[in-house]
Each structure stands twice: as structure tokens, then as C-alpha cells.
Design a protein around this motif. Structure first.
Motif, PDB file in Angstrom:
ATOM      1  N   GLN A 264      46.457  12.142  18.821  1.00  0.00           N
ATOM      2  CA  GLN A 264      45.879  12.009  20.159  1.00  0.00           C
ATOM      3  C   GLN A 264      46.634  10.973  20.988  1.00  0.00           C
ATOM      4  N   MET A 265      47.016   9.870  20.340  1.00  0.00           N
ATOM      5  CA  MET A 265      47.781   8.833  21.052  1.00  0.00           C
ATOM      6  C   MET A 265      49.118   9.389  21.541  1.00  0.00           C
ATOM      7  N   ARG A 267      49.850  12.490  22.155  1.00  0.00           N
ATOM      8  CA  ARG A 267      49.585  13.450  23.249  1.00  0.00           C
ATOM      9  C   ARG A 267      49.332  12.725  24.564  1.00  0.00           C
ATOM     10  N   ASN A 268      48.508  11.673  24.506  1.00  0.00           N
ATOM     11  CA  ASN A 268      48.211  10.919  25.737  1.00  0.00           C
ATOM     12  C   ASN A 268      49.491  10.341  26.324  1.00  0.00           C
ATOM     13  N   ASN A 269      50.316   9.767  25.442  1.00  0.00           N
ATOM     14  CA  ASN A 269      51.554   9.147  25.928  1.00  0.00           C
ATOM     15  C   ASN A 269      52.505  10.199  26.494  1.00  0.00           C
ATOM     16  N   LYS A 270      52.491  11.364  25.883  1.00  0.00           N
ATOM     17  CA  LYS A 270      53.366  12.432  26.403  1.00  0.00           C
ATOM     18  C   LYS A 270      52.940  12.831  27.816  1.00  0.00           C
ATOM     19  N   GLU A 271      51.637  12.960  28.017  1.00  0.00           N
ATOM     20  CA  GLU A 271      51.151  13.310  29.357  1.00  0.00           C
ATOM     21  C   GLU A 271      51.579  12.265  30.370  1.00  0.00           C
ATOM     22  N   TYR A 272      51.472  11.008  29.966  1.00  0.00           N
ATOM     23  CA  TYR A 272      51.855   9.905  30.856  1.00  0.00           C
ATOM     24  C   TYR A 272      53.357   9.980  31.175  1.00  0.00           C
TER      25      TYR A 272
END
Ligand code: PMP
Length: 350
Positions: A264-265, A267-272
Motif C-alpha cells: 500500500q505504501m 502504491r501511494n508513493n507511486k500515485e504521488y
């Protein structure tokens, strides 16, 4: 070199991403490693395995690890082979699952180790260029009688996943061996593992290197019909997965909560990262992996790669059609992404 055989003389070597000695001086976003540390349970298990029993050989088929993986995927253990990283599994495939007169094919661009291994083993092969939308061109793979095809789901370096329907209808017609390399699949979650229950000519490969933050441990899996798995066991080195690797791998698979959190971390960083790149005018292929494939309309990717390297930030740039237009950037920590974006802003706004 007189001792090299014909294949060795003619082959191009596989070029891994730079692994600088002085790691701490760099922000390293070039080899798709996980930016977060492995589970504490893994470190603990490896420490505990550092005992007098290191004088003993490990279990030859890493059976506890294989059983755990099989159970997680509702398979019996005879469907699973544990390898020294998924790279070992590709090596074994070329060693024993294709004759030297047969032909292989791989998408292009993709993981260049497939081409290297074909060359090392004297296997003729075709590179099948991705479609305009950078998808695997399954129709083209049916045009010749290929004995072996390897595709990656998601693909490296594009980050695009394989369409399940396309892969299934391909397998319904294809007579050779299809290997689906799922080294990055955990980052989006839709595995094609179930194909092995239906098709006896399909091998799925998986890795603990990326999603489990264990590139240094070297553990990967092949999932396939038990006849294929028996072939891997015949071909492998006697003790291909070390005691420490088996201990760490088992603990990694058992820490489901830690695994989910890490995914999840990332994925979040990828979106950012994708959002920040878009703000700077980059065109990014929507990624299903832990890296992005991106280009800027005004500044060449090669120049950006070189300038970032001067500033101690490593990303990946590959020579060759299509891929040289892009940069491949691994997802880092928030701090790493912010540092990257700061430098990129300066470079593209200059
Ligand atoms: N498959 C792909 C598509 C990769 O990019 C990589 C990493 N370079 C691998 C497999 C290798 O995985 P492992 O570390 O398990 O050998």
C-alpha cells in the motif's frame, strides 16, 4: 577468447542497473528495488537461522517455503518450484525446456535477460515489438511456431499489465511453452496463476525481490503443472536456495500484514510520483508495477538521466527503439521522490 564457445563469443552480456559501492551517496531509483525495508520477522528468522546448523546442507527443494506458497494460492506443493531468484528459473527454462533448433520469442521492449539467456544457450529468437499502445502483441506471437515465449505481467520497463482475456485466448491456440513473468504482479494484484490449473504449457514465475523487499535474499518461484516442476527439480543445482534464504522466505510469506502494508505504501508513493511528474509536463504510462515509464516532451530522456546522475540520483535509461524515448523511474520513499522532483523541475524548466 579461445575457451569461449560459439554462443558465448556471439552473445551480448546482460547489463544490470548500476549498483554503486558508495550506496549512501545516491538516491537509487534504477533497479526497481522496494524502498521500504523487509519485514522485521524476516531479519529475525535469518538471525535465528545463523546457528551451528549452517554446517548442514539446506532442504534441497525448500519444501517448507514451497508448501507455504502453494497454500497461499490454493495449490498443491507439486505445482511449485522454489528458485534462487526468478532469474535462476529463466536460466533453467533455457537449459532444459527448449531444443537448440527450436525458436523462442519475447516482447520488445521487455526484460532483456530473456534475450541474453537465449543467446547464451544458442536459441534463435524474435523480438516482437509491443503494439502502439505498448501492449503485448499476442497475434504476432501466433504467426510462427514458437517453442518458447516469455512475457512479463506487468511488463518491465513499460509497467503495463497483460490483458487476461488476450492471454487466455492466446493459450487456447498456442502449443509451445508460455512463461508469464510476474515479478511485479503484487503491486497491482491480478495474478494469472490460475492458468496453470487449466493449461499444462504455462509457467508463472514470481519473486520475493520486489514486493517483499528481498532482492538481496534471492528467492523466486515457478508455478506450473507438476510435470514441469519435476523438470525444474531435475535441472537445478543440488542446493539452490540457501538455509538463510529459506528461513527468510518463509517468514516473509507468513507476514501477510507487513506485506500488505508495504504494498500500500508503494502504491501511494507511486500515485504521488505520477502526479508530480504530470505537474512537470511528463507523459507517463499508467503503471501497474513499482516503477514508472515516463518522458518529457521538451527534454530528452538521455539528457535527464545523465544530469540526474551528476546530481547523484540514479534512474534507468535504455538504448534502443521506443525505450530510449523514456526514463524508467523506480518508486522511492517520499523523501526520495521529493528530491527527484526538485531536480527534475530545475532540469525541465531551465
Ligand atoms: N523479471 C523481471 C521482469 C525483472 O525486472 C526482474 C528484476 N530485474 C526479474 C524478473 C528478476 O527477479 P529476481 O530478483 O527474482 O531474479
Amino acid at each position: 577468447m579461445k575457451f569461449w564457445n560459439k554462443n558465448l563469443r556471439n552473445m551480448a552480456e546482460y547489463i544490470p542497473g548500476e549498483q554503486p559501492q558508495n550506496l549512501d551517496e545516491y538516491i537509487k531509483l534504477n533497479t526497481n528495488e522496494n524502498p521500504f525495508p523487509p519485514s522485521k520477522a524476516v531479519i529475525e528468522a535469518i538471525k535465528n537461522a545463523c546457528d551451528d546448523n549452517l554446517r548442514r546442507y539446506p532442504n534441497p527443494t525448500a519444501v517448507a517455503v514451497g508448501q507455504c506458497f502453494a497454500q497461499m494460492h490454493s495449490l498443491t506443493v507439486d505445482h511449485v518450484f522454489v528458485g534462487n531468484g526468478s532469474d535462476e528459473i529463466f536460466t533453467l527454462i533455457f537449459r532444459g525446456f527448449i531444443e537448440s533448433k527450436e525458436r523462442a520469442a519475447f516482447p520488445y521492449p521487455s526484460y532483456s535477460l530473456y534475450y541474453t539467456l537465449a543467446e547464451a544457450n544458442g536459441i534463435p529468437y524474435d523480438k516482437i515489438t509491443l503494439t502502439k499502445s505498448l501492449d503485448v502483441d499476442f497475434e504476432k506471437f501466433l504467426e510462427k511456431n514458437y517453442a518458447l515465449i516469455i512475457v512479463a505481467n506487468p511488463n518491465n520497463p513499460t509497467g503495463k499489465k497483460i490483458n487476461k482475456k488476450d492471454a487466455r485466448s492466446f493459450l487456447e491456440k498456442f502449443k509451445g511453452l508460455l512463461v508469464i513473468d510476474e515479478a511485479y504482479v503484487d503491486f497491482y494484484g491480478e495474478t494469472l496463476i490460475d492458468f496453470v490449473k487449466e493449461f499444462d504449457n504455462c509457467i508463472i514465475t514470481r519473486s520475493l525481490s520486489k514486493s517483499y523487499s528481498l532482492a538481496g535474499l534471492r528467492v523466486g518461484f515457478a508455478i506450473a503443472h507438476p510435470d514441469i516442476i519435476r523438470g525444474f527439480i531435475k535441472l537445478k543445482d543440488s542446493y539452490n536456495v540457501s538455509r538463510l534464504a529459506q528461513a527468510g522466505a518463509l517468514a516473509a510469506l507468513q507476514d501477510v500484514k507487513g506485506f500488505r502494508y508495504s504494498i500500500q505504501m508503494v502504491r501511494n508513493n507511486k500515485e504521488y510520483l505520477e502526479e508530480m511528474l504530470e505537474n512537470l509536463g511528463f507523459e507517463t504510462i499508467p503503471s501497474h508495477a513499482n516503477f514508472v515509464f515516463t518522458k518529457h516532451p521538451k527534454v530528452s530522456s538521455k539528457e535527464l538521466y545523465e544530469k540526474l546522475k551528476e546530481r547523484k540520483i540514479l534512474v534507468r535509461w535504455f538504448e534502443g527503439p521506443i525505450q530510449s524515448e523514456y526514463l524508467r523511474i523506480s518508486v522511492g520513499t517520499m523523501m526520495e521522490i521529493k528530491a527527484l522532483v526538485k531536480e527534475l523541475r530545475e532540469l525541465v524548466e531551465r
